[in-house]
Design an enzyme around this catalytic site. Sequence first.
Site, PDB file in Angstrom:
ATOM      1  N   CYS A 173     -51.853  -6.948  23.783  1.00  0.00           N
ATOM      2  CA  CYS A 173     -50.519  -6.687  23.225  1.00  0.00           C
ATOM      3  C   CYS A 173     -49.945  -7.938  22.565  1.00  0.00           C
ATOM      4  O   CYS A 173     -49.301  -7.864  21.507  1.00  0.00           O
ATOM      5  CB  CYS A 173     -49.550  -6.234  24.315  1.00  0.00           C
ATOM      6  SG  CYS A 173     -50.055  -4.742  25.165  1.00  0.00           S
TER       7      CYS A 173
HETATM    8  C1  BEZ Z   1     -53.689  -5.934  27.185  1.00  0.00           C
HETATM    9  O1  BEZ Z   1     -52.757  -5.931  26.400  1.00  0.00           O
HETATM   10  O2  BEZ Z   1     -54.548  -6.820  27.175  1.00  0.00           O
HETATM   11  C2  BEZ Z   1     -53.863  -4.820  28.207  1.00  0.00           C
HETATM   12  C3  BEZ Z   1     -52.763  -4.148  28.683  1.00  0.00           C
HETATM   13  C4  BEZ Z   1     -52.937  -3.161  29.635  1.00  0.00           C
HETATM   14  C5  BEZ Z   1     -54.191  -2.818  30.081  1.00  0.00           C
HETATM   15  C6  BEZ Z   1     -55.311  -3.478  29.561  1.00  0.00           C
HETATM   16  C7  BEZ Z   1     -55.131  -4.478  28.600  1.00  0.00           C
END
Ligand code: BEZ
Length: 222
Positions: free
Chosen positions: A46
């Site tokens: 994100c």
């Molecule tokens: C991420 O943004 O890396 C992420 C968020 C939730 C679950 C898996 C990855």
Amino acid sequence: MSHLRLGSIAPDFEAQTTAGPIKFHEWIGDSWAILFSHPDDFTPVCTTELGEVARRSNDFTARGVKLIGLSANGLEQHEAWIKDIEAFGEKVAGPTRVKYPIIADKDRKVATLYDMLDHQDASNVDAKGIPFTVRTVFVIDPKKVIRLTISYPASTGRNFDEILRVVDSLQIGDKNRVTTPVNWKKGEDVIVHPSVSTEEAKTLFPEHTVHLPYLRTTPLKV
Ligand code: BEZ
């Protein structure tokens, strides 16, 4: 819960965002809008995505598109996370300023309304086991009609070049009786819409080429 399809009216809602409270339809106004969800604040994928959207925001503005993010966290967390996004973005890719609003959807009100919650990744949940969102994108036109939906799993960052490409295709198709071929990019030849008759095509697209009776391409000045 409504079942949102291409052609559905994007549900209206009120929400707190990092740019203040909004009423969604009022906020969209006469623009196009992209609503995109993120699983959680302070997560790696994100953080890369929100920075990229910030750096590409002029590309969206140039197309009359407003951007709005969402994740299932509160405003204070969003504000603190934005500092990380900007610092990391600056370090790896250059100036990064998150100016678009991010919805604070801790209670999943908007995520539920738009059917964004994760039903497959058991690790994409908060400390209480309540699902976060997947990586959903809604492209919404000025009439508030949903024109594109994409859902990516939490583990895969989106490709915002592709989202811009679809916006270009939709906007060109709204103004001209054309469609766009595989891997098309703005500036390349387009396809004459099948509903355009042979006679109409001669006047509407004088430079068109007939490859097959049902496949005609043409340059398009935009
Ligand atoms: C991420 O943004 O890396 C992420 C968020 C939730 C679950 C898996 C990855």
